[in-house]
Design an enzyme around this catalytic site. Structure first.
Site, PDB file in Angstrom:
ATOM      1  N   TYR A  66       0.844  -1.023   0.145  1.00  0.00           N
ATOM      2  CA  TYR A  66      -0.018  -0.077   0.058  1.00  0.00           C
ATOM      3  C   TYR A  66       0.938   1.085  -0.180  1.00  0.00           C
ATOM      4  CZ  TYR A  66      -3.911  -3.316   1.533  1.00  0.00           C
ATOM      5  OH  TYR A  66      -4.420  -4.401   1.448  1.00  0.00           O
ATOM      6  N   PRO A 211     -15.384  -5.232   2.201  1.00  0.00           N
ATOM      7  CA  PRO A 211     -16.583  -5.651   2.811  1.00  0.00           C
ATOM      8  C   PRO A 211     -17.765  -4.977   2.588  1.00  0.00           C
ATOM      9  CG  PRO A 211     -15.038  -4.312   4.430  1.00  0.00           C
ATOM     10  CD  PRO A 211     -14.467  -4.471   3.145  1.00  0.00           C
ATOM     11  N   GLY A 217     -19.745  -3.759  -8.049  1.00  0.00           N
ATOM     12  CA  GLY A 217     -19.093  -2.847  -7.527  1.00  0.00           C
ATOM     13  C   GLY A 217     -19.538  -1.875  -6.623  1.00  0.00           C
ATOM     14  N   THR A 220     -25.659  -0.647  -5.159  1.00  0.00           N
ATOM     15  CA  THR A 220     -26.326  -1.231  -4.181  1.00  0.00           C
ATOM     16  C   THR A 220     -27.511  -2.167  -4.561  1.00  0.00           C
ATOM     17  OG1 THR A 220     -25.804   0.944  -3.047  1.00  0.00           O
ATOM     18  CG2 THR A 220     -27.625  -0.503  -1.952  1.00  0.00           C
ATOM     19  N   PRO A 221     -27.767  -3.237  -3.920  1.00  0.00           N
ATOM     20  CA  PRO A 221     -28.663  -4.027  -4.370  1.00  0.00           C
ATOM     21  C   PRO A 221     -30.054  -3.537  -3.655  1.00  0.00           C
ATOM     22  CG  PRO A 221     -26.777  -5.476  -3.579  1.00  0.00           C
ATOM     23  CD  PRO A 221     -26.399  -3.878  -3.300  1.00  0.00           C
TER      24      PRO A 221
END
Length: 287
Positions: A66, A211, A217, A220-221
């Site tokens: 990172y 998470p 991506g 939102t469901p």
């Protein structure tokens, strides 16, 4: 493991002796754009780390890749080597200027990287050091043996493996005590359910990376949004609460470079989902 009023365990013992709150912090986003170089505001990045600890976070996850090296350095500068915070890092991915993530699992490379990680994190022993990704050009067992040797040398306290299969977990546990597995997993991506269940059987912590990512991506469901509306919460908070409810070995590590987002994410630990909520979320078709 302690439990809250919903019956959900709120702590986990990494490796049997490092007790942490199950909702931690992922320090990937405190670097520059595309996880390369320094952040535009280094002091702001350090403020996020310090605020996380102030709010009770005692598990911080990072990696040598990172930045590369930037996230580890900022953690070392902002937090030092605190006795009350478990800091986990990883080795096994090489970065380049194009931002690629290149598997590199040869033992000499890994043993060199732990020296760099120890220096940047300003510690004598890394609490949890994880093999970031199997390298198709290096025998998996050889890579894991390198981590076992680091543990024997006292450079790391516990070993983790990432982005692995159940079969690779079995292989790794024959070489060294595996404390954690870190694979991609969330309410909209559950390909590694079998790995999670294997971790439950072995008492191994499961760190779901990404998470809060949903289907497609950031899309939102519908069920996630509907539950969020019912609970007066954000979709991300619901996604995190679902992970905490789904298994007592999950250790979500949401990451951000914003104090406001940090505080919002951590509020998910106090979000109670009803049976109706959980049924709706469990019925999301993972893709």
């Amino acid at each position: 493991m302690a439990s809250d009023s919903t019956g959900r365990s709120d702590t986990f013992d990494i490796g049997g002796d490092l007790t942490v709150d199950r909702l931690g912090f992922g320090a990937m986003r405190i670097t520059g754009e595309d996880i390369i170089g320094r952040p535009a505001d280094e002091e702001g990045a350090k403020a996020v780390l310090r605020r996380a600890v102030e709010l009770g976070v005692d598990f911080v996850d990072t990696a040598d890749s990172y930045g590369p090296g930037v996230s580890e350095r900022l953690i070392g500068e902002a937090l030092g080597d605190p006795d009350d915070v478990v800091v986990a890092s990883k080795a096994g991915l090489l970065r380049n200027r194009e931002g690629d993530w290149l598997p590199r699992g040869d033992p000499d490379f890994l043993k060199n990287q732990v020296l760099c990680s120890l220096d940047r994190l300003d510690t004598d022993t890394i609490d949890l050091y994880q093999f970031h990704r199997p390298d198709p050009d290096t025998d998996f067992e050889e890579s894991v043996h390198a981590f076992a040797e680091m543990k024997d040398a006292g450079q790391i306290a516990h070993v983790g493996v990432s982005n692995i299969t159940v079969e690779q977990l079995e292989t790794a546990t024959e070489i060294v005590d595996v404390a954690t597995v870190q694979n991609q997993y969330n309410v909209g991506h559950r390909d590694d359910e079998d790995v999670l269940r294997a971790c439950e059987e072995k008492g191994v912590g499961f760190i779901p990376w990404g998470p809060m990512y949903a289907i497609g991506g950031d899309e939102t469901p519908d069920a996630l949004g509907e539950v969020a509306d019912r609970r007066d919460a954000t979709a991300r908070q619901v996604a995190l609460a679902w992970l905490l409810d789904h298994s007592d070995v999950t250790l979500p590590i949401p990451g951000t470079s914003s104090v406001d987002h940090l505080e919002s994410n951590l509020a998910a630990a106090d979000l109670s989902l009803t049976d109706e909520d959980l049924r709706a979320l469990n019925e999301i078709d993972p893709q």
